[in-house]
Motif scaffolding. Structure first.
Motif, PDB file in Angstrom:
ATOM      1  N   THR A 160      16.649  25.813   6.409  1.00 19.46           N
ATOM      2  CA  THR A 160      17.451  25.080   5.434  1.00 19.46           C
ATOM      3  C   THR A 160      16.528  24.666   4.294  1.00 19.46           C
ATOM      4  O   THR A 160      15.425  24.176   4.544  1.00 19.46           O
ATOM      5  N   ILE A 161      16.988  24.888   3.093  1.00 12.38           N
ATOM      6  CA  ILE A 161      16.216  24.465   1.923  1.00 12.38           C
ATOM      7  C   ILE A 161      17.001  23.399   1.191  1.00 12.38           C
ATOM      8  O   ILE A 161      18.212  23.538   0.956  1.00 12.38           O
ATOM      9  N   GLY A 162      16.314  22.348   0.877  1.00  8.35           N
ATOM     10  CA  GLY A 162      16.938  21.225   0.204  1.00  8.35           C
ATOM     11  C   GLY A 162      16.278  20.925  -1.126  1.00  8.35           C
ATOM     12  O   GLY A 162      15.142  21.336  -1.386  1.00  8.35           O
ATOM     13  N   TRP A 163      17.018  20.216  -1.957  1.00  2.16           N
ATOM     14  CA  TRP A 163      16.488  19.697  -3.215  1.00  2.16           C
ATOM     15  C   TRP A 163      16.426  18.177  -3.113  1.00  2.16           C
ATOM     16  O   TRP A 163      17.392  17.538  -2.680  1.00  2.16           O
ATOM     17  N   VAL A 164      15.306  17.653  -3.538  1.00  2.00           N
ATOM     18  CA  VAL A 164      15.028  16.222  -3.483  1.00  2.00           C
ATOM     19  C   VAL A 164      14.583  15.799  -4.865  1.00  2.00           C
ATOM     20  O   VAL A 164      13.869  16.545  -5.534  1.00  2.00           O
ATOM     21  N   ARG A 165      14.987  14.632  -5.304  1.00  2.00           N
ATOM     22  CA  ARG A 165      14.483  14.148  -6.583  1.00  2.00           C
ATOM     23  C   ARG A 165      13.917  12.751  -6.423  1.00  2.00           C
ATOM     24  O   ARG A 165      14.307  11.997  -5.536  1.00  2.00           O
ATOM     25  N   GLN A 166      12.995  12.459  -7.299  1.00  2.00           N
ATOM     26  CA  GLN A 166      12.381  11.135  -7.302  1.00  2.00           C
ATOM     27  C   GLN A 166      12.205  10.684  -8.740  1.00  2.00           C
ATOM     28  O   GLN A 166      11.445  11.293  -9.496  1.00  2.00           O
ATOM     29  N   CYS A 224      11.817  21.123  -4.152  1.00  3.26           N
ATOM     30  CA  CYS A 224      12.514  21.791  -3.069  1.00  3.26           C
ATOM     31  C   CYS A 224      11.674  21.654  -1.801  1.00  3.26           C
ATOM     32  O   CYS A 224      10.442  21.518  -1.857  1.00  3.26           O
ATOM     33  N   ALA A 225      12.368  21.640  -0.692  1.00  7.50           N
ATOM     34  CA  ALA A 225      11.732  21.442   0.604  1.00  7.50           C
ATOM     35  C   ALA A 225      12.411  22.345   1.625  1.00  7.50           C
ATOM     36  O   ALA A 225      13.593  22.671   1.474  1.00  7.50           O
ATOM     37  N   ALA A 226      11.677  22.726   2.645  1.00 11.82           N
ATOM     38  CA  ALA A 226      12.213  23.636   3.651  1.00 11.82           C
ATOM     39  C   ALA A 226      11.947  23.118   5.053  1.00 11.82           C
ATOM     40  O   ALA A 226      10.920  22.458   5.299  1.00 11.82           O
ATOM     41  N   ARG A 227      12.865  23.412   5.944  1.00  9.91           N
ATOM     42  CA  ARG A 227      12.698  23.072   7.357  1.00  9.91           C
ATOM     43  C   ARG A 227      13.433  24.120   8.177  1.00  9.91           C
ATOM     44  O   ARG A 227      14.452  24.658   7.722  1.00  9.91           O
ATOM     45  N   PRO A 228      12.946  24.390   9.378  1.00 12.62           N
ATOM     46  CA  PRO A 228      13.773  25.178  10.283  1.00 12.62           C
ATOM     47  C   PRO A 228      15.098  24.452  10.468  1.00 12.62           C
ATOM     48  O   PRO A 228      15.123  23.229  10.628  1.00 12.62           O
ATOM     49  N   THR A 229      16.188  25.175  10.427  1.00 16.30           N
ATOM     50  CA  THR A 229      17.499  24.540  10.476  1.00 16.30           C
ATOM     51  C   THR A 229      17.694  23.696  11.730  1.00 16.30           C
ATOM     52  O   THR A 229      18.424  22.708  11.707  1.00 16.30           O
ATOM     53  N   THR A 230      17.021  24.039  12.805  1.00 12.21           N
ATOM     54  CA  THR A 230      17.156  23.281  14.048  1.00 12.21           C
ATOM     55  C   THR A 230      16.376  21.972  14.033  1.00 12.21           C
ATOM     56  O   THR A 230      16.514  21.165  14.946  1.00 12.21           O
ATOM     57  N   MET A 231      15.568  21.762  13.004  1.00 14.33           N
ATOM     58  CA  MET A 231      14.784  20.532  12.908  1.00 14.33           C
ATOM     59  C   MET A 231      15.381  19.599  11.871  1.00 14.33           C
ATOM     60  O   MET A 231      16.140  20.023  10.994  1.00 14.33           O
ATOM     61  N   ARG A 232      15.025  18.331  11.966  1.00 19.52           N
ATOM     62  CA  ARG A 232      15.578  17.341  11.046  1.00 19.52           C
ATOM     63  C   ARG A 232      14.652  17.052   9.875  1.00 19.52           C
ATOM     64  O   ARG A 232      15.110  16.652   8.809  1.00 19.52           O
ATOM     65  N   SER A 233      13.376  17.218  10.069  1.00 17.75           N
ATOM     66  CA  SER A 233      12.412  16.847   9.037  1.00 17.75           C
ATOM     67  C   SER A 233      11.984  18.065   8.236  1.00 17.75           C
ATOM     68  O   SER A 233      11.769  19.145   8.786  1.00 17.75           O
ATOM     69  N   TYR A 234      11.846  17.849   6.929  1.00 25.03           N
ATOM     70  CA  TYR A 234      11.348  18.906   6.055  1.00 25.03           C
ATOM     71  C   TYR A 234       9.827  18.924   6.166  1.00 25.03           C
ATOM     72  O   TYR A 234       9.175  17.889   5.975  1.00 25.03           O
ATOM     73  N   ASN A 235       9.275  20.070   6.457  1.00 22.88           N
ATOM     74  CA  ASN A 235       7.834  20.139   6.635  1.00 22.88           C
ATOM     75  C   ASN A 235       7.129  21.012   5.605  1.00 22.88           C
ATOM     76  O   ASN A 235       5.913  21.165   5.651  1.00 22.88           O
ATOM     77  N   TYR A 236       7.872  21.584   4.677  1.00 24.26           N
ATOM     78  CA  TYR A 236       7.266  22.333   3.579  1.00 24.26           C
ATOM     79  C   TYR A 236       7.851  21.824   2.267  1.00 24.26           C
ATOM     80  O   TYR A 236       9.070  21.642   2.156  1.00 24.26           O
ATOM     81  N   TRP A 237       6.962  21.629   1.301  1.00 23.91           N
ATOM     82  CA  TRP A 237       7.376  21.059   0.016  1.00 23.91           C
ATOM     83  C   TRP A 237       6.758  21.841  -1.129  1.00 23.91           C
ATOM     84  O   TRP A 237       5.614  22.296  -1.053  1.00 23.91           O
ATOM     85  N   GLY A 238       7.524  21.941  -2.213  1.00 24.96           N
ATOM     86  CA  GLY A 238       6.970  22.502  -3.427  1.00 24.96           C
ATOM     87  C   GLY A 238       6.273  21.443  -4.248  1.00 24.96           C
ATOM     88  O   GLY A 238       6.232  20.265  -3.866  1.00 24.96           O
ATOM     89  N   GLN A 239       5.725  21.857  -5.377  1.00 25.77           N
ATOM     90  CA  GLN A 239       4.979  20.941  -6.241  1.00 25.77           C
ATOM     91  C   GLN A 239       5.876  20.150  -7.174  1.00 25.77           C
ATOM     92  O   GLN A 239       5.441  19.156  -7.759  1.00 25.77           O
ATOM     93  N   GLY A 240       7.098  20.585  -7.345  1.00 21.49           N
ATOM     94  CA  GLY A 240       8.033  19.835  -8.163  1.00 21.49           C
ATOM     95  C   GLY A 240       8.151  20.356  -9.579  1.00 21.49           C
ATOM     96  O   GLY A 240       7.254  21.017 -10.105  1.00 21.49           O
TER      97      GLY A 240
END
Length: 119
Positions: free
Chosen positions: A33-39, A96-112
């Protein structure tokens, strides 16, 4: 390992549009699963959308529903986030961030990539 590279940010006037891209590389991400996060400055991270790359199901936070649309191009290992009707409140660094779909936490992140919306 998964590497993520975002692009597409910039400066736009309120009401305008931008399209963010996130390219994933390094390993097969079909079960991710890939997500978008903003700050925004002085604020915490906000998960705004995600997409399950396997089945294409999506999620949006209420504040972007109807304005942002997350999609995937599996052949290019790319996730897109077209953003329409941008508001000054959308100004933030977008990751953007990525995680195995079966996991809850995103463990890979882009630089933004920075998105700035002027009023």
């Amino acid at each position: 390992q998964v590497q993520l590279v975002e692009s597409g940010g910039g400066l736009v006037q309120a009401g305008g549009s931008l399209r963010l891209s996130c390219v994933a590389s390094g390993r097969t991400v079909s079960a991710y699963t890939i997500g978008w996060v903003r700050q925004a400055p002085g604020k915490g991270r906000l998960f705004i959308a995600h997409i399950d790359l396997s089945v294409g199901s999506t999620y949006y936070v209420d504040s972007v529903k109807g304005r942002f649309t997350i999609s995937r191009d599996s052949a290019k290992n790319t996730v897109y986030l077209p953003m329409n009707s941008l508001e000054p409140e959308d100004t933030a660094a977008y990751y953007c961030a990525a995680r195995p779909t079966t996991m809850r936490s995103y463990n890979y992140w882009g630089q933004g990539t920075q998105v700035t919306v002027s009023s």
